[in-house]
Design an enzyme around this catalytic site. Sequence first.
Site, short mmCIF file in Angstrom:
data_model
loop_
_atom_site.label_atom_id
_atom_site.label_comp_id
_atom_site.label_asym_id
_atom_site.label_seq_id
_atom_site.Cartn_x
_atom_site.Cartn_y
_atom_site.Cartn_z
N ALA A 61 0.83 -1.20 0.00
CA ALA A 61 0.00 0.00 0.00
C ALA A 61 0.87 1.26 0.00
O ALA A 61 0.48 2.28 -0.55
CB ALA A 61 -0.93 -0.01 1.21
N SER A 62 2.05 1.19 0.60
CA SER A 62 2.96 2.34 0.57
C SER A 62 3.32 2.69 -0.86
O SER A 62 3.37 3.87 -1.23
CB SER A 62 4.26 2.05 1.33
OG SER A 62 4.02 1.57 2.62
N HIS A 113 -2.21 6.41 7.89
CA HIS A 113 -1.03 5.58 8.15
C HIS A 113 0.26 6.36 7.89
O HIS A 113 0.28 7.26 7.05
CB HIS A 113 -1.09 4.35 7.24
CG HIS A 113 -0.10 3.30 7.59
ND1 HIS A 113 1.20 3.33 7.15
CD2 HIS A 113 -0.22 2.19 8.35
CE1 HIS A 113 1.84 2.26 7.63
NE2 HIS A 113 1.00 1.56 8.37
N ASP A 155 -6.92 4.79 0.32
CA ASP A 155 -6.04 3.81 0.94
C ASP A 155 -6.90 2.93 1.85
O ASP A 155 -7.14 3.27 3.00
CB ASP A 155 -4.95 4.55 1.73
CG ASP A 155 -4.11 3.61 2.58
OD1 ASP A 155 -4.13 2.38 2.34
OD2 ASP A 155 -3.41 4.10 3.50
N ASN A 188 -4.92 -4.15 0.49
CA ASN A 188 -3.99 -5.27 0.59
C ASN A 188 -4.71 -6.61 0.68
O ASN A 188 -5.34 -6.91 1.68
CB ASN A 188 -3.09 -5.12 1.83
CG ASN A 188 -2.02 -4.08 1.64
OD1 ASN A 188 -1.68 -3.73 0.51
ND2 ASN A 188 -1.49 -3.58 2.73
#
Lengths: 480, 480
Positions: A136-137, A197, A281, A310
């Site tokens: 996800a980053s 996050h 996200d 994810n």
Amino acid sequence: MVDLVADYWETMRERQPLPDVKPGYIWDLVPKDPPAEPEPWSRIFADIEPVIFQGTTHWQHPHFFAYYPSACSYPAIMGDILSGGIASIGFTWKSSPAMTELEMVMTDWIAKAIGLPRFFLNSDSGPGAGMIQCTASDATLIALLSARARAVMAMKQNGIDRTAQEEVNPNSQIINFESHDPVYFSKLVAYCSDQAHSAVDKGIMLAGVRMRKLKSTKDDRFNNYSVEPNVLEAAIKEDRAQGYIPFIYVATVGTTNTCGIDSLTKLGPICNREKLWLHVDAAYAGSFALCPEFRYLIEGVEMADSFNFNCAKSMMINFDYSPMWFKDAKEAINYFNVDPTYLKHEHQAVASDYRHLQVALGRRFRALKVWFVLRSIGTTKIQENLRIVVNRAIQFAKLIEKDEHFELFVPQHLGLGSNDINERLNTIINDDKRIHLVPANAHGIYFLRVAFHSSTTEDDVKYAYDVITELAEALLKSEL
Amino acid sequence: MVDLVADYWETMRERQPLPDVKPGYIWDLVPKDPPAEPEPWSRIFADIEPVIFQGTTHWQHPHFFAYYPSACSYPAIMGDILSGGIASIGFTWKSSPAMTELEMVMTDWIAKAIGLPRFFLNSDSGPGAGMIQCTASDATLIALLSARARAVMAMKQNGIDRTAQEEVNPNSQIINFESHDPVYFSKLVAYCSDQAHSAVDKGIMLAGVRMRKLKSTKDDRFNNYSVEPNVLEAAIKEDRAQGYIPFIYVATVGTTNTCGIDSLTKLGPICNREKLWLHVDAAYAGSFALCPEFRYLIEGVEMADSFNFNCAKSMMINFDYSPMWFKDAKEAINYFNVDPTYLKHEHQAVASDYRHLQVALGRRFRALKVWFVLRSIGTTKIQENLRIVVNRAIQFAKLIEKDEHFELFVPQHLGLGSNDINERLNTIINDDKRIHLVPANAHGIYFLRVAFHSSTTEDDVKYAYDVITELAEALLKSEL
């Protein structure tokens, strides 16, 4: 090796979730120089227990309640074996057609399974597309860089003044990439929730733009930390008045901290109207949209420019597997394309070259994992697993609600239960080693968070509660 | 699945290296919707041949001469099986101590095997460190972002004027990341050779800085495309006179185009003296430093700030595996650290948290692959494999040198032979399908490049030569 992994899973309960090792433990166990000559496999296998398993935080342990679940299944490992055996590198369609094509179909499968709008599908005729990022980053960074490029191009088209900067000398050999011209960056502001996050902070930082974290409040819909539309609208107005250009909102669906959720139905219309790229996200909570009853969490996703979650958390597909969808992938590809001769091929106009939508050139055959998992397990069983995770959290939340020493810091959401408790209790619980969990912090309040997996049984939930209360009572007594 | 992979390897010669499929072929073979209920494995296995193998460009095929070798070995696949079975996510030391610690020892093993200076070792007491990136593209981007941050900090400390930009209003809630302040970016120039890989262009573009590609010439040492020191010195002088700040040189050791090599002994002293970060992208050629006779290629590496190569090319370790070393990792970590509460742990001061040296948070247990490969195969055998690759290229180069129709575009280097031949011959060779290779372009000249693997036999080299000459002669006749 397959037997060894099977044994590891079967005897998991005999281990403690957190290992006893200290930093540097490995230097006494592994030689400091590589071997010139081959060693027999029996000796290598004998080292796996002391070197690897004794130093592993066992994420698959039923008493591991830290971070988030890490997906793991045997069909996913089968996919990794085949990917390793083929060992092709799929940086263009031609360098491995099956890798690109199966990825197109599999991201469509996942998109349909979680109910994404048609325009995100690869099989749709429009410019939308889905592909697989590592994490996800990575997806967040790619969304930020795409949005940054779109904003730069818009500023150029609108004739917005460059900040005073000497023009590049026409005789200079210095190259300035049109849509990544840094002269425009310092006016750009990226927004996110104060619950977003840390990967969002990192992405914004590395993109070289300004960040503004918007204050979240417990909203009426999700009863958890969300950014309210008036907060976003006020920030846009204020920042524009100061000469800034807000260009992206990174919405959060299921934060690590509290499982806080930004309402896409509330924030999406503002982003669309004000021309902010909306990236969603949904790293943690996205999987749960597989169950129709949780799909309200991503309601409004049709207003997103990009969406990511994810599969490697709760969807039985081993890390790494983080699908990302673009509303207009053709536009995004333009911002990343730097094609040299050795990567050109005759099918470029029609086939997807996924390398343009990521930083790396090389790509593994990750789509095999989802092909094997979805076919050999089926979406029904995965939905059941997701419901187990949620039910464990509900069970835990009820135990906490009834307990005089604890309060739920936020209501139970999906697989995250949480409570307000001090830093010392966290240390005591983790030093005790029977269970493992990690703390979090929201608006200055330190609390414990408990994450559940589909391998957690009802007894395990009770066990976690018993360990926590036992240690909490001892702590309270010692402080009297 | 293990048997299926073994069969795939054993029957490889019965396949053609490039598949016959056309873009979109998969939509007729795979349902467009995910299955709700499980399917038997027999049905899934039956689909692997038509859906996957029939659409695969077989990189492990002995008649695959395109791009570069893609490493593949059974011990590496064993590492992937165990990594998948453990399914821990190593974003901090505590989240999986064995993953971080084994990575520390294994990058030391590789560093020693290729003869890197001591200060790059994790076991050395200094601030140097080694870790594993996914790909060389990731390593290049991380080097660029670290160098950019160092340059911004230096500009701030030296009191270099910001370009005229309104100061941030002290009442504003906008956050400006100190070492990533975009106000300074537009003065920064990154240098690389005109032979550098497209990943370098992409990294510079995404970092939002200016690029200048320096003209390479065939140098006296490597007799291949290299940037001469006077070219770099002249560029620095010229760009500084225009107010720019050159901040990094991305050196190339073994380009994809021609295996061109920048001499680190020539360029290193200039970079160190002029305070340019020196990143060495040895993606392709780095593996060969395992053989002492090829170590001259990276001579001068002690002047580098960061060094990277791909084990996943010629070192029998499956993709992805791209180790990277930093001369001062402590400094680099400062530029990337955005720690939230849930990732804090008590060992942060002493143990490496590798997440700070990459974009992604999550990490797989990749060190297992090199642990298994080096132990079960040994460095001696890997050196032998590298020498086989080089010998195949020497054999091919000799055939070309003797042939009246062809000339070597650059001398044979490592496993890359090449020749000057037209675009049409390239199309004919690849349409013929017996072998697969890709073209390249240097200083406007289009040529064919031939890459060898350790699985290529002497007969395969002869076969490639025969196919190429047969098709070339037919082409020449048809043009008469």
